[in-house]
Enzyme design. Sequence first.
Site, PDB file in Angstrom:
ATOM      1  CE  LYS A  88       5.977   2.808   3.603  1.00  0.00           C
ATOM      2  NZ  LYS A  88       6.680   2.213   2.601  1.00  0.00           N
ATOM      3  CG  ASN A 134     -14.152   0.804  15.996  1.00  0.00           C
ATOM      4  OD1 ASN A 134     -14.190   0.416  14.953  1.00  0.00           O
ATOM      5  ND2 ASN A 134     -12.828   0.384  16.518  1.00  0.00           N
ATOM      6  CG  HIS A 136      -4.323  -0.907  17.858  1.00  0.00           C
ATOM      7  ND1 HIS A 136      -5.163  -1.181  16.642  1.00  0.00           N
ATOM      8  CD2 HIS A 136      -5.255  -0.413  18.574  1.00  0.00           C
ATOM      9  CE1 HIS A 136      -6.400  -0.649  16.871  1.00  0.00           C
ATOM     10  NE2 HIS A 136      -6.249  -0.238  17.898  1.00  0.00           N
ATOM     11  CE  LYS A 140      -8.258  -3.122  18.838  1.00  0.00           C
ATOM     12  NZ  LYS A 140      -9.582  -2.233  18.920  1.00  0.00           N
ATOM     13  NE  ARG A 171     -17.658  -1.430  17.424  1.00  0.00           N
ATOM     14  CZ  ARG A 171     -16.630  -1.922  17.794  1.00  0.00           C
ATOM     15  NH1 ARG A 171     -16.228  -1.735  19.199  1.00  0.00           N
ATOM     16  NH2 ARG A 171     -15.722  -2.333  17.115  1.00  0.00           N
TER      17      ARG A 171
HETATM   18  P1  ADP Z   1     -10.669  -3.609  11.034  1.00  0.00           P
HETATM   19  O1  ADP Z   1     -11.977  -2.648  10.609  1.00  0.00           O
HETATM   20  O2  ADP Z   1     -10.617  -4.973  10.175  1.00  0.00           O
HETATM   21  O3  ADP Z   1     -10.436  -4.012  12.480  1.00  0.00           O
HETATM   22  P2  ADP Z   1      -8.461  -1.727  10.862  1.00  0.00           P
HETATM   23  O4  ADP Z   1      -8.240  -0.772   9.670  1.00  0.00           O
HETATM   24  O5  ADP Z   1      -8.837  -1.231  12.093  1.00  0.00           O
HETATM   25  O6  ADP Z   1      -9.182  -3.040  10.433  1.00  0.00           O
HETATM   26  O7  ADP Z   1      -6.845  -2.475  11.138  1.00  0.00           O
HETATM   27  C1  ADP Z   1      -6.847  -3.501  11.695  1.00  0.00           C
HETATM   28  C2  ADP Z   1      -5.345  -3.915  11.987  1.00  0.00           C
HETATM   29  O8  ADP Z   1      -4.733  -4.255  11.090  1.00  0.00           O
HETATM   30  C3  ADP Z   1      -4.541  -2.880  12.866  1.00  0.00           C
HETATM   31  O9  ADP Z   1      -4.728  -3.120  14.206  1.00  0.00           O
HETATM   32  C4  ADP Z   1      -3.157  -3.305  12.434  1.00  0.00           C
HETATM   33  O10 ADP Z   1      -2.712  -4.435  13.251  1.00  0.00           O
HETATM   34  C5  ADP Z   1      -3.262  -3.707  10.956  1.00  0.00           C
HETATM   35  N1  ADP Z   1      -3.179  -2.614  10.045  1.00  0.00           N
HETATM   36  C6  ADP Z   1      -4.188  -1.827   9.423  1.00  0.00           C
HETATM   37  N2  ADP Z   1      -3.699  -0.928   8.588  1.00  0.00           N
HETATM   38  C7  ADP Z   1      -2.538  -0.867   8.542  1.00  0.00           C
HETATM   39  C8  ADP Z   1      -1.144  -0.519   7.927  1.00  0.00           C
HETATM   40  N3  ADP Z   1      -1.478   0.538   7.146  1.00  0.00           N
HETATM   41  N4  ADP Z   1       0.163  -0.985   8.356  1.00  0.00           N
HETATM   42  C9  ADP Z   1       0.355  -2.112   8.958  1.00  0.00           C
HETATM   43  N5  ADP Z   1      -0.917  -2.561   9.738  1.00  0.00           N
HETATM   44  C10 ADP Z   1      -1.892  -2.091   9.654  1.00  0.00           C
END
Ligand code: ADP
Length: 447
Positions: free
Chosen positions: A201, A289, A208, A237, A291
């Site tokens: 979804k 993560n 975040h 970020k 680390r």
């Molecule tokens: P990565 O491993 O590339 O950092 P993440 O799964 O941690 O990927 O997601 C990075 C960012 O993408 C999140 O901080 C958010 O901004 C956006 N994001 C990820 N999943 C969703 C989601 N289900 N709905 C809305 N935004 C998302």
Amino acid sequence: MFKKILIANRGEIALRVIRAAREMGIQSVAVHSTADSDAMHVRMADEAVCIGPPSGTESYLSIPAIISACEISGAEAIHPGYGFLSENAGFVQIIEDHGLKFIGPTAEHIRVMGDKITAIETMKKLGVPCVPGSGGGVQTLEDAYKFGDEIGYPVIIKATAGGGGKGMKVAGSREEMKSAFQTARAEGKANFGNDEVYIEKYLTTPRHIEIQVFGDGKGRAVHLGERDCSLQRRHQKVFEEAPGPAIDAETRARIGKICADAVADIDYAGAGTIEFLYENGEFYFIEMNTRLQVEHPVTEAIFGVDLVREQIKVAAGEDMSFQQEDLQVNGHAIEVRINAEKLPNFTPCPGKITQYHAPGGLGVRMDSALYDGYSIPPYYDSLVGKLIVHAPDRPAALARLHRALGELIVDGIDTTTPLFHALLAEEDVQTGNYNIHWLEKWLEENT
Ligand code: ADP
């Protein structure tokens, strides 16, 4: 305790680890590429070993070169920093096979959490709330349509091996599914050599929020509250703070306990971050993560701990210095990432620093490997500094950040500093009223 450790990284994070080691009476060994002979981490370490040419693949990512540097220098343990080999389970396995110590979790924990599908399955089992989604991998376009209809649009298609914001595509409707599904798969294949994807979804207004956890590898673990890292550009970020403006003490204790219990359950060792999206009072796990994170200093500031010291202690088989009840939030901390990039397009702009002055004073920490006359090489990440401020409350932290940014001098190249001056003037930033889409929208309207 170790007598000597090697740092398989460069830049500010290598300095960060050298500093912790020195305070513990541990000798440090820097490794560097030929492009980094003049780098600050090479100067600051007790010893330095050149491990290859400028390209990251042939130096900081070269496992044989790093293991050789360990053998030559007699280092007993390796700290990976973040990025490069920090989440490479194969690297950890090789370190262990050589009778050396990896300062971090086990290869198995890195493997499980590095694959987003096995990470979600594991977290679900451990009682951590996840985003509604396909659960497992989605192989065909027909299945993608089926899950899209089931979950309800918008959805996000994510490469299971993805990272750094790559391999993620949003489908706002059924019509957009085909292209989003195919692009996410292609990006996964091209960037991570794995085209498996899953569907979640897509949350439209989340923050975040990530929880810092720490385990001793023997079934004991604590949490060190949250960081709000919602201000992002291209899923990266740029501004992080702790505590989160939208999280109260009761919420922190509740989600913190869920996370600490989960990592205790799997005998997790060292620092880890469990990342969530947070919307309408609900947490949704997205990834872990395994680390130290770039933004760990905001947590160190408000809890008064040295996370790198703790990582080294736990890797050496010692106990953590704290228990949950010792960890109390004190004040507010903010970090901004100073990148060698030219606005408005954030174009990397390496080059020679003609003048550098780091801000200082009460509650100000500048983690950077810059110095007067240093030439930033063009081969690596554009992060050149992290400015961290700590103050009794959020308004005071914002005022301190404004003051400290005004003292920072980085001449000779462009940096992202003007972005933070502009953001601090925004009412939403002043009140903490933002979500993960706020910055992208602001950049569209203001640049
Ligand atoms: P990565 O491993 O590339 O950092 P993440 O799964 O941690 O990927 O997601 C990075 C960012 O993408 C999140 O901080 C958010 O901004 C956006 N994001 C990820 N999943 C969703 C989601 N289900 N709905 C809305 N935004 C998302």
